[in-house]
Scaffold this motif. Structure first.
Motif, mmCIF file in Angstrom:
data_model
loop_
_atom_site.group_PDB
_atom_site.id
_atom_site.type_symbol
_atom_site.label_atom_id
_atom_site.label_comp_id
_atom_site.label_asym_id
_atom_site.label_seq_id
_atom_site.Cartn_x
_atom_site.Cartn_y
_atom_site.Cartn_z
ATOM 1 N N SER A 14 0.833 -1.215 0.000
ATOM 2 C CA SER A 14 0.000 0.000 0.000
ATOM 3 C C SER A 14 0.863 1.259 0.000
ATOM 4 O O SER A 14 0.553 2.233 -0.690
ATOM 5 C CB SER A 14 -0.924 0.013 1.221
ATOM 6 O OG SER A 14 -1.835 -1.042 1.159
ATOM 7 N N ILE A 15 1.944 1.244 0.764
ATOM 8 C CA ILE A 15 2.858 2.391 0.816
ATOM 9 C C ILE A 15 3.513 2.609 -0.542
ATOM 10 O O ILE A 15 3.621 3.746 -1.021
ATOM 11 C CB ILE A 15 3.917 2.184 1.924
ATOM 12 C CG1 ILE A 15 3.244 2.264 3.296
ATOM 13 C CG2 ILE A 15 5.053 3.200 1.792
ATOM 14 C CD1 ILE A 15 4.100 1.750 4.432
ATOM 15 N N ALA A 16 3.933 1.529 -1.201
ATOM 16 C CA ALA A 16 4.563 1.643 -2.522
ATOM 17 C C ALA A 16 3.590 2.215 -3.548
ATOM 18 O O ALA A 16 3.956 3.100 -4.334
ATOM 19 C CB ALA A 16 5.077 0.280 -2.979
ATOM 20 N N ILE A 17 2.359 1.737 -3.538
ATOM 21 C CA ILE A 17 1.353 2.229 -4.490
ATOM 22 C C ILE A 17 1.069 3.705 -4.230
ATOM 23 O O ILE A 17 0.992 4.507 -5.166
ATOM 24 C CB ILE A 17 0.078 1.374 -4.411
ATOM 25 C CG1 ILE A 17 0.359 -0.024 -4.967
ATOM 26 C CG2 ILE A 17 -1.072 2.041 -5.167
ATOM 27 C CD1 ILE A 17 -0.745 -1.030 -4.723
ATOM 28 N N LYS A 18 0.935 4.083 -2.974
ATOM 29 C CA LYS A 18 0.677 5.489 -2.627
ATOM 30 C C LYS A 18 1.855 6.361 -3.046
ATOM 31 O O LYS A 18 1.664 7.469 -3.553
ATOM 32 C CB LYS A 18 0.405 5.612 -1.132
ATOM 33 C CG LYS A 18 0.063 7.024 -0.690
ATOM 34 C CD LYS A 18 -0.334 7.060 0.765
ATOM 35 C CE LYS A 18 -0.646 8.411 1.319
ATOM 36 N NZ LYS A 18 -0.585 9.566 0.524
ATOM 37 N N ALA A 41 19.093 -8.657 7.992
ATOM 38 C CA ALA A 41 19.857 -7.778 7.104
ATOM 39 C C ALA A 41 19.266 -6.373 7.019
ATOM 40 O O ALA A 41 19.991 -5.386 7.027
ATOM 41 C CB ALA A 41 19.934 -8.386 5.712
ATOM 42 N N MET A 42 17.925 -6.281 6.932
ATOM 43 C CA MET A 42 17.292 -4.972 6.758
ATOM 44 C C MET A 42 15.792 -5.076 7.006
ATOM 45 O O MET A 42 15.212 -6.147 6.907
ATOM 46 C CB MET A 42 17.546 -4.437 5.352
ATOM 47 C CG MET A 42 17.004 -5.313 4.237
ATOM 48 S SD MET A 42 17.508 -4.826 2.589
ATOM 49 C CE MET A 42 19.174 -5.429 2.569
ATOM 50 N N ALA A 43 15.195 -3.941 7.291
ATOM 51 C CA ALA A 43 13.750 -3.860 7.524
ATOM 52 C C ALA A 43 13.082 -3.364 6.244
ATOM 53 O O ALA A 43 12.602 -2.247 6.168
ATOM 54 C CB ALA A 43 13.456 -2.922 8.693
ATOM 55 N N ARG A 44 13.073 -4.209 5.225
ATOM 56 C CA ARG A 44 12.631 -3.753 3.905
ATOM 57 C C ARG A 44 11.791 -4.811 3.196
ATOM 58 O O ARG A 44 12.062 -5.999 3.275
ATOM 59 C CB ARG A 44 13.859 -3.438 3.073
ATOM 60 C CG ARG A 44 13.530 -2.778 1.757
ATOM 61 C CD ARG A 44 14.760 -2.292 1.054
ATOM 62 N NE ARG A 44 15.203 -1.086 1.730
ATOM 63 C CZ ARG A 44 16.418 -0.584 1.641
ATOM 64 N NH1 ARG A 44 17.335 -1.175 0.920
ATOM 65 N NH2 ARG A 44 16.740 0.512 2.272
ATOM 66 N N VAL A 45 10.784 -4.299 2.477
ATOM 67 C CA VAL A 45 9.985 -5.109 1.560
ATOM 68 C C VAL A 45 10.166 -4.502 0.179
ATOM 69 O O VAL A 45 10.085 -3.279 0.023
ATOM 70 C CB VAL A 45 8.486 -5.105 1.940
ATOM 71 C CG1 VAL A 45 7.649 -5.791 0.879
ATOM 72 C CG2 VAL A 45 8.274 -5.764 3.295
ATOM 73 N N SER A 67 9.886 2.444 9.267
ATOM 74 C CA SER A 67 9.546 3.865 9.127
ATOM 75 C C SER A 67 8.314 4.078 8.255
ATOM 76 O O SER A 67 7.793 5.197 8.194
ATOM 77 C CB SER A 67 10.724 4.641 8.533
ATOM 78 O OG SER A 67 10.955 4.245 7.186
ATOM 79 N N ASN A 68 7.871 3.012 7.575
ATOM 80 C CA ASN A 68 6.721 3.082 6.654
ATOM 81 C C ASN A 68 6.933 4.115 5.549
ATOM 82 O O ASN A 68 6.033 4.872 5.207
ATOM 83 C CB ASN A 68 5.418 3.361 7.412
ATOM 84 C CG ASN A 68 5.021 2.202 8.276
ATOM 85 O OD1 ASN A 68 5.095 1.048 7.865
ATOM 86 N ND2 ASN A 68 4.620 2.486 9.505
#
Length: 92
Positions: A14-18, A41-45, A67-68
């Motif tokens: 949803s964050i990526a689309i926004k 390794a990281m907090a990432r999608v 951090s969203n």
């Protein structure tokens, strides 16, 4: 996949689309894949997709789920050209 991971992935999509909508006025994208990176390794999608009707205009957006925020956009030459034609500089 556990429920917490699924919620993180769904929220990140949803964050990526926004981000694409707000930053580049892209209202119609197709998400093809979502990948939760290893937590140690990281907090990432990473969210992969393309502009509907233009599969050659593909992109991926990396979202920090702590951090969203969308942190990184990678894209094809065709995606870059489309943004440039619309007056956007994808490198800013």
């Amino acid at each position: 996949m556990n429920k917490e991971d699924q919620e993180i992935i769904d929220r990140s999509e949803s964050i990526a689309i926004k981000y694409l909508k707000d930053t580049y006025n892209l209202n119609d994208v197709v998400i093809t894949r979502r990948q939760l990176q290893p937590r140690m390794a990281m907090a990432r999608v990473t969210v992969y997709g393309y502009v509907r009707g233009h599969e050659e205009q593909h992109f991926n957006v990396s979202v920090n789920y702590e951090s969203n925020k969308a942190e990184l956009l990678s894209f094809s030459r065709e995606f870059r050209n489309m943004l440039s034609e619309r007056g956007f500089d994808p490198y800013k």
